[in-house]
Write a protein that holds these residues in place. Sequence first.
Motif, PDB file in Angstrom:
ATOM      1  N   ASP A   3     -99.100 -25.884  29.939  1.00  0.00           N
ATOM      2  CA  ASP A   3     -99.245 -27.334  30.044  1.00  0.00           C
ATOM      3  C   ASP A   3     -98.939 -27.735  31.480  1.00  0.00           C
ATOM      4  OD1 ASP A   3     -96.597 -26.843  30.110  1.00  0.00           O
ATOM      5  OD2 ASP A   3     -96.020 -28.454  28.739  1.00  0.00           O
ATOM      6  N   GLN A   4     -99.442 -26.916  32.420  1.00  0.00           N
ATOM      7  CA  GLN A   4     -99.215 -27.224  33.823  1.00  0.00           C
ATOM      8  C   GLN A   4     -99.861 -28.567  34.159  1.00  0.00           C
ATOM      9  OE1 GLN A   4     -97.065 -25.502  35.846  1.00  0.00           O
ATOM     10  NE2 GLN A   4     -96.696 -24.600  33.854  1.00  0.00           N
ATOM     11  N   PRO A   5     -99.147 -29.381  34.875  1.00  0.00           N
ATOM     12  CA  PRO A   5     -99.673 -30.702  35.225  1.00  0.00           C
ATOM     13  C   PRO A   5    -100.829 -30.580  36.216  1.00  0.00           C
ATOM     14  CG  PRO A   5     -97.611 -30.278  36.377  1.00  0.00           C
ATOM     15  CD  PRO A   5     -97.826 -29.113  35.450  1.00  0.00           C
ATOM     16  N   ASP A   6    -101.815 -31.425  36.114  1.00  0.00           N
ATOM     17  CA  ASP A   6    -102.870 -31.396  37.130  1.00  0.00           C
ATOM     18  C   ASP A   6    -102.795 -32.559  38.115  1.00  0.00           C
ATOM     19  OD1 ASP A   6    -103.777 -33.282  35.379  1.00  0.00           O
ATOM     20  OD2 ASP A   6    -105.439 -32.081  34.596  1.00  0.00           O
ATOM     21  N   THR A   7    -101.865 -33.473  37.890  1.00  0.00           N
ATOM     22  CA  THR A   7    -101.633 -34.496  38.907  1.00  0.00           C
ATOM     23  C   THR A   7    -100.127 -34.673  39.104  1.00  0.00           C
ATOM     24  OG1 THR A   7    -101.563 -36.319  37.315  1.00  0.00           O
ATOM     25  CG2 THR A   7    -103.713 -35.819  38.277  1.00  0.00           C
ATOM     26  N   ILE A   8     -99.776 -35.277  40.231  1.00  0.00           N
ATOM     27  CA  ILE A   8     -98.361 -35.492  40.533  1.00  0.00           C
ATOM     28  C   ILE A   8     -97.827 -36.682  39.739  1.00  0.00           C
ATOM     29  CG2 ILE A   8     -96.692 -36.095  42.342  1.00  0.00           C
ATOM     30  CD1 ILE A   8     -98.405 -34.572  44.323  1.00  0.00           C
ATOM     31  N   ARG A   9     -96.764 -36.408  38.993  1.00  0.00           N
ATOM     32  CA  ARG A   9     -96.047 -37.473  38.291  1.00  0.00           C
ATOM     33  C   ARG A   9     -94.564 -37.081  38.292  1.00  0.00           C
ATOM     34  NH1 ARG A   9     -95.791 -34.502  33.723  1.00  0.00           N
ATOM     35  NH2 ARG A   9     -97.653 -33.361  33.094  1.00  0.00           N
ATOM     36  N   ASP A  10     -93.737 -37.931  37.710  1.00  0.00           N
ATOM     37  CA  ASP A  10     -92.307 -37.633  37.679  1.00  0.00           C
ATOM     38  C   ASP A  10     -92.046 -36.291  36.989  1.00  0.00           C
ATOM     39  OD1 ASP A  10     -91.591 -39.925  39.011  1.00  0.00           O
ATOM     40  OD2 ASP A  10     -91.196 -41.078  37.190  1.00  0.00           O
ATOM     41  N   ILE A  36     -92.870 -27.283  51.612  1.00  0.00           N
ATOM     42  CA  ILE A  36     -91.657 -27.754  50.942  1.00  0.00           C
ATOM     43  C   ILE A  36     -91.913 -27.847  49.437  1.00  0.00           C
ATOM     44  CG2 ILE A  36     -90.647 -28.994  52.877  1.00  0.00           C
ATOM     45  CD1 ILE A  36     -91.829 -31.610  51.618  1.00  0.00           C
ATOM     46  N   GLN A  37     -90.831 -27.760  48.687  1.00  0.00           N
ATOM     47  CA  GLN A  37     -90.889 -27.906  47.229  1.00  0.00           C
ATOM     48  C   GLN A  37     -89.835 -28.896  46.805  1.00  0.00           C
ATOM     49  OE1 GLN A  37     -90.395 -24.031  45.329  1.00  0.00           O
ATOM     50  NE2 GLN A  37     -92.489 -24.287  44.599  1.00  0.00           N
ATOM     51  N   PHE A  38     -90.189 -29.773  45.894  1.00  0.00           N
ATOM     52  CA  PHE A  38     -89.227 -30.770  45.420  1.00  0.00           C
ATOM     53  C   PHE A  38     -89.689 -31.270  44.059  1.00  0.00           C
ATOM     54  CE2 PHE A  38     -92.169 -34.197  46.116  1.00  0.00           C
ATOM     55  CZ  PHE A  38     -92.984 -33.697  47.114  1.00  0.00           C
ATOM     56  N   ILE A  39     -88.766 -31.900  43.351  1.00  0.00           N
ATOM     57  CA  ILE A  39     -89.105 -32.500  42.060  1.00  0.00           C
ATOM     58  C   ILE A  39     -89.497 -33.954  42.314  1.00  0.00           C
ATOM     59  CG2 ILE A  39     -88.300 -33.049  39.721  1.00  0.00           C
ATOM     60  CD1 ILE A  39     -86.152 -30.831  40.102  1.00  0.00           C
ATOM     61  N   GLN A  40     -90.717 -34.306  41.938  1.00  0.00           N
ATOM     62  CA  GLN A  40     -91.205 -35.666  42.166  1.00  0.00           C
ATOM     63  C   GLN A  40     -90.361 -36.679  41.385  1.00  0.00           C
ATOM     64  OE1 GLN A  40     -93.459 -36.834  44.201  1.00  0.00           O
ATOM     65  NE2 GLN A  40     -94.033 -38.844  43.392  1.00  0.00           N
ATOM     66  N   GLY A  41     -90.085 -37.813  42.021  1.00  0.00           N
ATOM     67  CA  GLY A  41     -89.411 -38.913  41.330  1.00  0.00           C
ATOM     68  C   GLY A  41     -87.906 -38.883  41.456  1.00  0.00           C
ATOM     69  N   GLN A  42     -87.371 -37.927  42.209  1.00  0.00           N
ATOM     70  CA  GLN A  42     -85.913 -37.835  42.316  1.00  0.00           C
ATOM     71  C   GLN A  42     -85.397 -38.191  43.704  1.00  0.00           C
ATOM     72  OE1 GLN A  42     -84.262 -34.304  40.527  1.00  0.00           O
ATOM     73  NE2 GLN A  42     -84.879 -35.035  38.510  1.00  0.00           N
ATOM     74  N   LYS A  51     -93.805 -42.237  46.903  1.00  0.00           N
ATOM     75  CA  LYS A  51     -94.590 -43.254  46.201  1.00  0.00           C
ATOM     76  C   LYS A  51     -96.096 -42.988  46.264  1.00  0.00           C
ATOM     77  CE  LYS A  51     -95.199 -47.357  48.239  1.00  0.00           C
ATOM     78  NZ  LYS A  51     -94.850 -48.649  48.890  1.00  0.00           N
ATOM     79  N   GLU A  52     -96.554 -42.537  47.434  1.00  0.00           N
ATOM     80  CA  GLU A  52     -97.998 -42.340  47.650  1.00  0.00           C
ATOM     81  C   GLU A  52     -98.520 -41.049  47.031  1.00  0.00           C
ATOM     82  OE1 GLU A  52    -100.163 -44.495  48.933  1.00  0.00           O
ATOM     83  OE2 GLU A  52     -98.506 -45.926  49.108  1.00  0.00           O
ATOM     84  N   LEU A  53     -97.602 -40.162  46.606  1.00  0.00           N
ATOM     85  CA  LEU A  53     -98.056 -38.863  46.093  1.00  0.00           C
ATOM     86  C   LEU A  53     -98.480 -38.923  44.631  1.00  0.00           C
ATOM     87  CD1 LEU A  53     -95.398 -36.418  47.629  1.00  0.00           C
ATOM     88  CD2 LEU A  53     -97.670 -36.995  48.514  1.00  0.00           C
ATOM     89  N   TYR A  54     -98.022 -39.966  43.912  1.00  0.00           N
ATOM     90  CA  TYR A  54     -98.358 -40.060  42.486  1.00  0.00           C
ATOM     91  C   TYR A  54     -99.859 -39.972  42.300  1.00  0.00           C
ATOM     92  CZ  TYR A  54     -93.600 -41.340  41.186  1.00  0.00           C
ATOM     93  OH  TYR A  54     -92.254 -41.309  40.973  1.00  0.00           O
ATOM     94  N   GLY A  55    -100.284 -39.121  41.360  1.00  0.00           N
ATOM     95  CA  GLY A  55    -101.697 -39.025  41.019  1.00  0.00           C
ATOM     96  C   GLY A  55    -102.483 -38.031  41.852  1.00  0.00           C
ATOM     97  N   MET A  56    -101.866 -37.482  42.917  1.00  0.00           N
ATOM     98  CA  MET A  56    -102.606 -36.504  43.732  1.00  0.00           C
ATOM     99  C   MET A  56    -102.776 -35.197  42.965  1.00  0.00           C
ATOM    100  SD  MET A  56    -101.338 -37.025  47.690  1.00  0.00           S
ATOM    101  CE  MET A  56    -102.543 -35.843  48.349  1.00  0.00           C
ATOM    102  N   THR A  57    -103.836 -34.475  43.294  1.00  0.00           N
ATOM    103  CA  THR A  57    -104.163 -33.221  42.609  1.00  0.00           C
ATOM    104  C   THR A  57    -104.040 -32.051  43.582  1.00  0.00           C
ATOM    105  OG1 THR A  57    -106.481 -33.549  43.184  1.00  0.00           O
ATOM    106  CG2 THR A  57    -105.782 -34.365  41.037  1.00  0.00           C
ATOM    107  N   VAL A  58    -104.026 -30.823  43.009  1.00  0.00           N
ATOM    108  CA  VAL A  58    -103.909 -29.623  43.845  1.00  0.00           C
ATOM    109  C   VAL A  58    -105.074 -29.570  44.847  1.00  0.00           C
ATOM    110  CG1 VAL A  58    -103.926 -27.092  43.812  1.00  0.00           C
ATOM    111  CG2 VAL A  58    -102.623 -28.376  42.089  1.00  0.00           C
ATOM    112  N   ARG A  59    -104.737 -29.239  46.082  1.00  0.00           N
ATOM    113  CA  ARG A  59    -105.674 -29.139  47.223  1.00  0.00           C
ATOM    114  C   ARG A  59    -106.109 -30.493  47.771  1.00  0.00           C
ATOM    115  NH1 ARG A  59    -103.977 -25.263  49.706  1.00  0.00           N
ATOM    116  NH2 ARG A  59    -103.450 -23.621  48.248  1.00  0.00           N
ATOM    117  N   GLU A  60    -105.663 -31.571  47.143  1.00  0.00           N
ATOM    118  CA  GLU A  60    -105.990 -32.882  47.703  1.00  0.00           C
ATOM    119  C   GLU A  60    -105.188 -33.073  49.001  1.00  0.00           C
ATOM    120  OE1 GLU A  60    -105.558 -36.154  44.928  1.00  0.00           O
ATOM    121  OE2 GLU A  60    -106.078 -37.629  46.472  1.00  0.00           O
TER     122      GLU A  60
END
Length: 168
Positions: A3-10, A36-42, A51-60
């Motif tokens: 269930d890997q996410p395909d867009t950036i969300r929390d 870099i690696q981080f947990i979105q929303g924290q 804020k601007e990363l929400y909804g972005m997809t891999v390679r975008e």
Amino acid sequence: MSDQPDTIRDEVVVTLEYTLLVDGEVLDSSRDSEPIQFIQGQGHIVPGLEKELYGMTVRETRMVVVPPAEGYGEIDPDSFVIVNRSEFPAEVSLETGIPLQVQSSDGDVFEARIASVEGDEVRLDLNHELAGKELHFDVEVVSLRQATPEEIAHGHIHDHQHGHGDSE
Ligand code: ZN
């Protein structure tokens, strides 16, 4: 199955390539080392970028412009102090722009820069060096995965090579 996410969300672990430009100059780039690696929303990265990363997809890829208030803050006029030249060790060259570490009387250490020198008065700027600056981030999403419940609880990523012992 995944269930890997395909867009950036929390609560998604984001692996991101980025280049930071300020006033048209590259200040920092993950391309010189590793993404870099981080947990979105924290709040691990500057708010205006997160804020601007929400909804972005891999390679975008995206160019994100972050105003000072959503980056390292505006310049605080109260964050300047005047220190007498005699307070500095003789070997420190006191010139505008020189970065210093200063220690307050109760032992806190601050990063500062010399804002100006007039006679015996050295004016130090304690603002973050990127305060007041508009940040331009050139980003590319490398990969996404769901954070584990443990990672979310700890507020950081556990990578399998360098697990930190309290959990793995
Ligand atoms: Zn942990």
